[in-house]
Design an enzyme around this catalytic site. Structure first.
Site, mmCIF file in Angstrom:
data_model
loop_
_atom_site.group_PDB
_atom_site.id
_atom_site.type_symbol
_atom_site.label_atom_id
_atom_site.label_comp_id
_atom_site.label_asym_id
_atom_site.label_seq_id
_atom_site.Cartn_x
_atom_site.Cartn_y
_atom_site.Cartn_z
ATOM 1 N N LEU A 148 -2.608 -7.359 -1.945
ATOM 2 C CA LEU A 148 -3.656 -8.262 -2.414
ATOM 3 C C LEU A 148 -4.544 -7.473 -3.359
ATOM 4 C CD1 LEU A 148 -4.817 -10.057 0.889
ATOM 5 C CD2 LEU A 148 -3.333 -10.991 -0.887
ATOM 6 N N ASP A 149 -5.096 -8.136 -4.373
ATOM 7 C CA ASP A 149 -6.043 -7.470 -5.260
ATOM 8 C C ASP A 149 -7.233 -6.963 -4.451
ATOM 9 O OD1 ASP A 149 -4.429 -8.154 -7.361
ATOM 10 O OD2 ASP A 149 -5.665 -9.837 -8.029
ATOM 11 N N LYS A 150 -7.898 -5.956 -4.974
ATOM 12 C CA LYS A 150 -9.028 -5.353 -4.274
ATOM 13 C C LYS A 150 -10.081 -6.393 -3.900
ATOM 14 C CE LYS A 150 -12.605 -1.801 -4.780
ATOM 15 N NZ LYS A 150 -13.139 -0.703 -5.637
ATOM 16 N N THR A 152 -9.683 -9.658 -3.645
ATOM 17 C CA THR A 152 -9.122 -10.814 -2.946
ATOM 18 C C THR A 152 -9.080 -10.498 -1.458
ATOM 19 O OG1 THR A 152 -7.752 -11.406 -4.845
ATOM 20 C CG2 THR A 152 -7.137 -12.347 -2.723
ATOM 21 N N ARG A 251 -5.178 -15.983 -10.601
ATOM 22 C CA ARG A 251 -6.384 -15.820 -11.421
ATOM 23 C C ARG A 251 -6.129 -16.239 -12.862
ATOM 24 N NH1 ARG A 251 -7.987 -9.704 -10.039
ATOM 25 N NH2 ARG A 251 -9.712 -10.192 -11.477
#
Length: 377
Positions: A148-150, A152, A251
């Site tokens: 997961l993105d930082k 998110t 996104r």
């Protein structure tokens, strides 16, 4: 894998279920990474490696229950085993606090926003670095199987062993895992439900740190979306289901639709922030993950919203119970049959209520159905 001590520092290992069918050299890489391939090959040529007492080659396959004889030494020739981190009591508590479900093959976490999944330049604190909290003695270190993105938050699956990691990785790669995200976006999509089909590629000049829509040279990327609720024309609450797994896919797709995710300045610029008291943090949350487990069974996990997201939902007048994925529960393996039936009844009730609202909204002043404005899925 289990180990038995023998004389003269010769080691005997018993092959575990997770290594069924693995090549012998792959078994070494998983369990004895400090021993290099050149050493393994030399030992095999000279008959020092034995499987069930017989000479073995690096390409031979091993099966559960077989015994592997490993001679002493070899560590100096290898790349060195990755050093295990020493975690503080606070780090261990933080790691344990993220757990929302555990099974024999996996640990399911609710990753908070702001915590990276893996390390990188100037990133020293991350989920991967906290996984030592889930090891016990010489037990294998758990492994990441997706990211997961930082910024998110939400469901993150951790595999307990190399074998289960391979199993889960195939499910993610084959799109057999179902992932549902919640997002708050700026404005309200005119088409309330549909699929965004827009190929993505790395944006030139960004050093690979940013993606953009590229219909000609990009990789296929598809996202299913549904507007769960809206706050006038100001903002909307979306359910997003990625049908492919491109970097920053959700996104970029939301921004390309003209409705950037709230707080995502990277892709939405200044337009990604709402006025008033709505948090400037990103409002993207991995809400639900459904995936099969090795040996049968299924994980179905839901993650609570982080504080800033929950506060924004309340300020905009959104009720979490409106979503089809809303009823909180643990992994399905932990639910009783009665609990499953109750969740199904609640799901059906919420679905009928939502559909009644949609039908009323499609009628004009004369009480006749209004023409549809977009595709219906």
């Amino acid at each position: 894998m289990s180990e038995a001590e023998t004389g003269n520092d010769v080691r005997l290992f018993t092959v575990g279920e997770d290594d069924a069918g693995a090549r012998l050299d792959r078994w070494f890489k998983r369990h004895l990474p400090q021993i290099g391939f050149a050493t393994i090959s030399r030992w095999a040529r000279t008959g020092q490696i034995r499987v069930d007492g017989k000479r073995a080659k690096p390409e031979d396959r091993v099966e559960p229950g077989q015994q592997i004889r490993v001679p002493p030494g070899g560590e100096a020739d290898g790349p060195g085993a990755p050093a295990r981190r020493t975690l503080s009591d606070a780090d261990r508590a933080a790691a344990r606090a993220m757990v929302i479900a555990e099974t024999p093959s996996a640990i399911v976490l609710n990753k908070p926003p702001g915590l990276a999944t893996q390390g990188g330049t100037k990133t020293t604190r991350h989920v991967d670095g906290l996984l030592e909290a889930f090891t016990d003695g010489d037990a294998p270190r758990p492994r990441l199987v997706h990211r997961l993105d930082k910024d998110t938050s939400g469901v993150l699956l951790i595999a307990r062993t190399a074998g289960s990691a391979g199993f889960f990785a195939k499910r993610f790669a084959g799109r057999a895992a179902r992932k549902v995200y919640w997002a708050l976006v700026v404005g309200v999509p005119e088409v309330r439900e549909g699929t965004i089909d827009a190929a993505l590629a790395k944006q030139p000049g960004s050093g690979g740190e940013k993606m953009h829509v590229d219909h000609e040279g990009g990789q296929p990327a598809r996202t299913r979306y549904r507007v769960v609720d809206k706050a006038g024309d100001k903002a909307a609450w979306l359910e997003l289901e990625p049908l492919t797994g491109r970097t920053h896919q959700l996104r970029v797709h939301c921004a390309a639709m003209g409705h950037p995710i709230v707080g995502d300045g990277k892709y939405g610029g200044p337009d990604a922030f709402l006025t008033g008291s709505i948090s400037r943090k990103m409002h993207l949350h991995a809400r639900r993950l459904v995936i099969d487990e090795p040996g049968g069974g299924r994980i179905d996990a839901l993650a609570d919203l982080p504080e800033h997201f929950a506060v924004s939902m309340a300020q905009l007048g959104f009720d979490e119970a409106t979503s089809e994925a809303a009823p909180l529960r643990q992994s399905t393996v932990e639910r009783t049959p009665e609990a499953k039936k109750q969740a199904a009844r609640q799901h059906a009730k919420q679905y009928r209520k939502a559909r009644r609202g949609e039908r009323r909204g499609r009628r004009d002043a004369a009480g006749k159905p209004a023409p549809r404005r977009g595709p219906k899925r």
